[in-house]
Design a protein around this motif. Structure first.
Motif, mmCIF file in Angstrom:
data_model
loop_
_atom_site.group_PDB
_atom_site.id
_atom_site.type_symbol
_atom_site.label_atom_id
_atom_site.label_comp_id
_atom_site.label_asym_id
_atom_site.label_seq_id
_atom_site.Cartn_x
_atom_site.Cartn_y
_atom_site.Cartn_z
ATOM 1 N N PRO A 89 11.823 11.199 -5.378
ATOM 2 C CA PRO A 89 11.398 12.008 -4.220
ATOM 3 C C PRO A 89 10.147 11.476 -3.529
ATOM 4 O O PRO A 89 10.065 11.455 -2.294
ATOM 5 N N GLU A 90 9.167 11.031 -4.323
ATOM 6 C CA GLU A 90 7.891 10.578 -3.754
ATOM 7 C C GLU A 90 8.080 9.370 -2.837
ATOM 8 O O GLU A 90 7.267 9.127 -1.942
ATOM 9 N N ALA A 91 9.180 8.599 -3.059
ATOM 10 C CA ALA A 91 9.423 7.411 -2.235
ATOM 11 C C ALA A 91 9.639 7.805 -0.771
ATOM 12 O O ALA A 91 9.333 7.029 0.144
ATOM 13 N N LEU A 93 8.116 10.179 0.906
ATOM 14 C CA LEU A 93 6.794 10.376 1.516
ATOM 15 C C LEU A 93 6.114 9.029 1.754
ATOM 16 O O LEU A 93 5.532 8.784 2.826
ATOM 17 N N LEU A 94 6.214 8.138 0.770
ATOM 18 C CA LEU A 94 5.561 6.823 0.916
ATOM 19 C C LEU A 94 6.200 6.040 2.062
ATOM 20 O O LEU A 94 5.515 5.374 2.831
ATOM 21 N N ARG A 95 7.531 6.161 2.218
ATOM 22 C CA ARG A 95 8.198 5.450 3.316
ATOM 23 C C ARG A 95 7.754 6.002 4.668
ATOM 24 O O ARG A 95 7.513 5.252 5.620
ATOM 25 N N LEU A 96 7.649 7.320 4.752
ATOM 26 C CA LEU A 96 7.173 7.924 6.011
ATOM 27 C C LEU A 96 5.790 7.393 6.370
ATOM 28 O O LEU A 96 5.518 6.988 7.499
ATOM 29 N N ARG A 97 4.900 7.390 5.376
ATOM 30 C CA ARG A 97 3.528 6.920 5.638
ATOM 31 C C ARG A 97 3.535 5.466 6.096
ATOM 32 O O ARG A 97 2.824 5.105 7.040
ATOM 33 N N LYS A 98 4.333 4.642 5.417
ATOM 34 C CA LYS A 98 4.329 3.206 5.704
ATOM 35 C C LYS A 98 5.002 2.924 7.050
ATOM 36 O O LYS A 98 4.455 2.216 7.892
ATOM 37 N N LEU A 106 -6.810 12.227 6.592
ATOM 38 C CA LEU A 106 -8.002 13.080 6.619
ATOM 39 C C LEU A 106 -7.769 14.269 5.708
ATOM 40 O O LEU A 106 -6.822 15.030 5.902
ATOM 41 N N ARG A 107 -8.627 14.422 4.721
ATOM 42 C CA ARG A 107 -8.496 15.530 3.774
ATOM 43 C C ARG A 107 -9.799 16.332 3.744
ATOM 44 O O ARG A 107 -10.708 16.027 2.971
ATOM 45 N N PRO A 108 -9.887 17.341 4.586
ATOM 46 C CA PRO A 108 -11.102 18.154 4.598
ATOM 47 C C PRO A 108 -11.134 19.071 3.382
ATOM 48 O O PRO A 108 -10.095 19.605 2.997
ATOM 49 N N VAL A 134 -11.818 10.668 3.937
ATOM 50 C CA VAL A 134 -10.971 9.809 4.764
ATOM 51 C C VAL A 134 -10.368 8.769 3.822
ATOM 52 O O VAL A 134 -11.060 7.862 3.358
ATOM 53 N N ARG A 135 -9.093 8.957 3.525
ATOM 54 C CA ARG A 135 -8.400 8.116 2.543
ATOM 55 C C ARG A 135 -7.532 7.082 3.267
ATOM 56 O O ARG A 135 -6.714 7.468 4.116
ATOM 57 N N GLU A 136 -7.686 5.802 2.923
ATOM 58 C CA GLU A 136 -6.799 4.768 3.464
ATOM 59 C C GLU A 136 -5.414 5.040 2.878
ATOM 60 O O GLU A 136 -5.279 5.297 1.689
ATOM 61 N N VAL A 141 -3.211 -0.385 -3.808
ATOM 62 C CA VAL A 141 -2.318 -0.549 -4.954
ATOM 63 C C VAL A 141 -0.998 0.207 -4.767
ATOM 64 O O VAL A 141 -0.013 -0.072 -5.434
ATOM 65 N N TYR A 142 -0.960 1.119 -3.807
ATOM 66 C CA TYR A 142 0.293 1.836 -3.550
ATOM 67 C C TYR A 142 1.370 0.896 -3.013
ATOM 68 O O TYR A 142 2.554 1.118 -3.242
ATOM 69 N N PHE A 143 0.943 -0.102 -2.231
ATOM 70 C CA PHE A 143 1.939 -0.923 -1.538
ATOM 71 C C PHE A 143 1.834 -2.417 -1.843
ATOM 72 O O PHE A 143 2.696 -3.189 -1.457
ATOM 73 N N GLY A 249 -8.885 7.673 -3.153
ATOM 74 C CA GLY A 249 -8.806 8.822 -2.246
ATOM 75 C C GLY A 249 -7.842 9.876 -2.764
ATOM 76 O O GLY A 249 -8.053 11.077 -2.592
ATOM 77 N N ASP A 250 -6.773 9.424 -3.397
ATOM 78 C CA ASP A 250 -5.807 10.356 -3.984
ATOM 79 C C ASP A 250 -6.493 11.197 -5.052
ATOM 80 O O ASP A 250 -6.407 12.434 -5.057
ATOM 81 N N MET A 251 -7.210 10.537 -5.936
ATOM 82 C CA MET A 251 -7.834 11.254 -7.059
ATOM 83 C C MET A 251 -9.010 12.105 -6.590
ATOM 84 O O MET A 251 -9.152 13.262 -6.982
HETATM 85 C C1 IPM Z 1 -0.626 12.957 -2.433
HETATM 86 C C2 IPM Z 1 0.416 12.749 -3.511
HETATM 87 C C3 IPM Z 1 1.185 11.474 -3.233
HETATM 88 C C4 IPM Z 1 0.219 10.292 -3.391
HETATM 89 C C5 IPM Z 1 2.450 11.227 -4.080
HETATM 90 C C6 IPM Z 1 3.358 12.423 -4.104
HETATM 91 C C7 IPM Z 1 3.182 10.022 -3.602
HETATM 92 O O1 IPM Z 1 -0.175 12.762 -4.770
HETATM 93 O O2 IPM Z 1 -0.260 12.992 -1.255
HETATM 94 O O3 IPM Z 1 -1.802 13.125 -2.753
HETATM 95 O O4 IPM Z 1 0.008 9.795 -4.512
HETATM 96 O O5 IPM Z 1 -0.325 9.868 -2.380
#
Ligand code: IPM
Ligand code: NAD
Ligand code: MN
Length: 369
Positions: A89-91, A93-98, A106-108, A134-136, A141-143, A249-251
């Protein structure tokens, strides 16, 4: 009137439950405020996998590319734990972003006054908190390639992910952070790990040069990302804008979410570069996931999804008054003591997803009248 085309991708788990509350707001804005939104719907994540065997179909990708903005719920869940990595499923979302090149996320993290007690930190540490991560979002490492598991032939395997950043990727995300800082408290803290990572060394250099060249009026600070995580929970109010890579930025944004009381509170905007007419591709989604543990129970907090729609009004459609009103409506409802379970406190009234959505819509209607 300008057409405003939205693609709704509710996804899995609590995604559709939260999206239903946004649909009500859109319907009201069309009926009473003449907002002129047209909406189309698609499948993403596990629901798309079940229907098409892919985490997003080609036709839904085309719709996303054509839309003025995409509203995204959440994807994933235990049902799809064992599907092949490429179609998990997560793929989707990653495809949409890419493919939409949404490099700026932007994560306020704003602590609503009424929720200072819901944070895991002492209220005085988070009261009035207003930071922006502000997360790249399309690099790192995601891509980076290679990304694979190879068989070493001796009973051992090797899992490889590659952290890669080019100058232009760091320059453009730094530019976004500096521009946004100018509209806020004019401070940027850049986080990397230049002490162990070559990409961190380059990140630090490029942010410094970008600052010197075009943004020397903004106050810039650098922090190692691990120390940054520590500072975020020690004294979060020291930050204004934090700019960092995809994984950090994710963490760090999940950490920041808890400062505000719940993951169910944090919205996000993912933006591409403006075209010649100043329009940019955009996707808006809550920071939280599909919350399988509470999905289907009608108890999810819809605020992150509704606040993501407020960001959509602001960033994609320049509907500033409407965005302000929607955010104010959320604050008023929280002030009135209405709470979903994740932010419940003594003396408050606990409600479900639908009731929370209704309360916010009612407050929004009053503010819009
Ligand atoms: C997020 C999520 C995603 C990410 C996953 C679902 C791919 O954790 O949007 O923060 O790791 O970017
Ligand atoms: P999660 O965000 O789904 O849930 C973490 C915890 O927070 C859970 O206890 C959940 O009940 C709670 N929570 C989250 N949102 C909430 C809300 N709106 N209201 C009340 N409580 C809420 O993260 P997870 O459990 O690590 O991941 C579950 C699935 O979601 C995984 O498949 C993961 O890959 C996926 N995920 C998707 C996205 C996304 O679609 N953008 C983001 C993160 C995780
Ligand atoms: Mn995440």
């Amino acid at each position: 009137m300008t057409a405003r085309n939205l693609l709704l991708l509710p996804g899995d788990g609590i995604g559709p439950e939260a999206m239903a509350e946004v649909r009500k707001i859109i319907a009201y804005m069309n009926a009473e405020l003449g907002a002129g939104f047209t909406t189309d719907e698609g499948l993403v994540g596990g629901s798309a996998y079940d229907a098409h065997g892919a985490a997003i179909s080609e036709s839904d990708m085309e719709k996303a590319l054509a839309a003025d903005a995409v509203l995204f719920g959440a994807v994933g869940g235990p049902k799809w734990d064992d599907v092949p990595y490429e179609v998990r499923p997560e793929a989707g979302l990653l495809r949409l972003r890419k493919d939409l090149q949404l490099f700026a996320n932007l994560r306020p993290a704003i602590c609503y006054p009424a929720l200072a007690n819901a944070s895991s930190l002492k209220p005085e540490l988070v009261e009035g908190l207003d930071i922006l991560i502000v997360r790249e979002l399309t690099g790192g490492v995601y891509f980076g390639e290679p990304k694979e598991i190879i068989d070493l032939g001796n009973g051992q395997k090797r899992g490889i992910d590659t952290q890669v950043y080019d100058t232009y990727e760091i320059e453009r995300i730094a530019g976004v952070a500096f521009e946004l800082a100018r509209t806020r408290n004019n401070r940027v803290c850049s986080m990397e790990k230049r002490n162990v990572m070559k990409s961190g060394v380059l990140w630090n250099q490029v942010v410094t040069e970008t600052h010197k060249r075009s943004y020397s009026d903004v106050k810039l600070e650098h922090m190692l990302a691990d120390a940054g995580g520590m500072q975020l929970v020690r004294a979060p109010k020291q930050f204004d804008v934090i700019v960092t890579d995809n994984l950090f930025g994710d963490m760090l944004s999940d950490v920041a979410a808890m400062l505000t009381g719940s993951l169910g509170m944090l919205p996000s905007a993912s933006l591409g570069a403006p075209d010649v007419k100043g329009r940019r591709k955009a996707l808006y989604e809550p920071v939280h996931g599909s919350a399988p543990d509470i999905a289907g129970k009608g108890i999810a907090n819809p605020i992150a999804m509704i606040a993501s729609f407020a960001m959509c009004l602001r960033y994609s459609f320049n509907m500033i008054a409407e965005a302000d009103n929607l955010e104010k409506a959320i604050a008023e409802v929280l002030d009135s003591g209405v709470r979903t379970g994740d932010i419940m406190a003594e003396g408050c009234r606990q409600v479900g997803t639908v009731e929370m959505g209704d309360a916010i819509l009612a407050a929004f209607k009053k503010l819009s009248a």
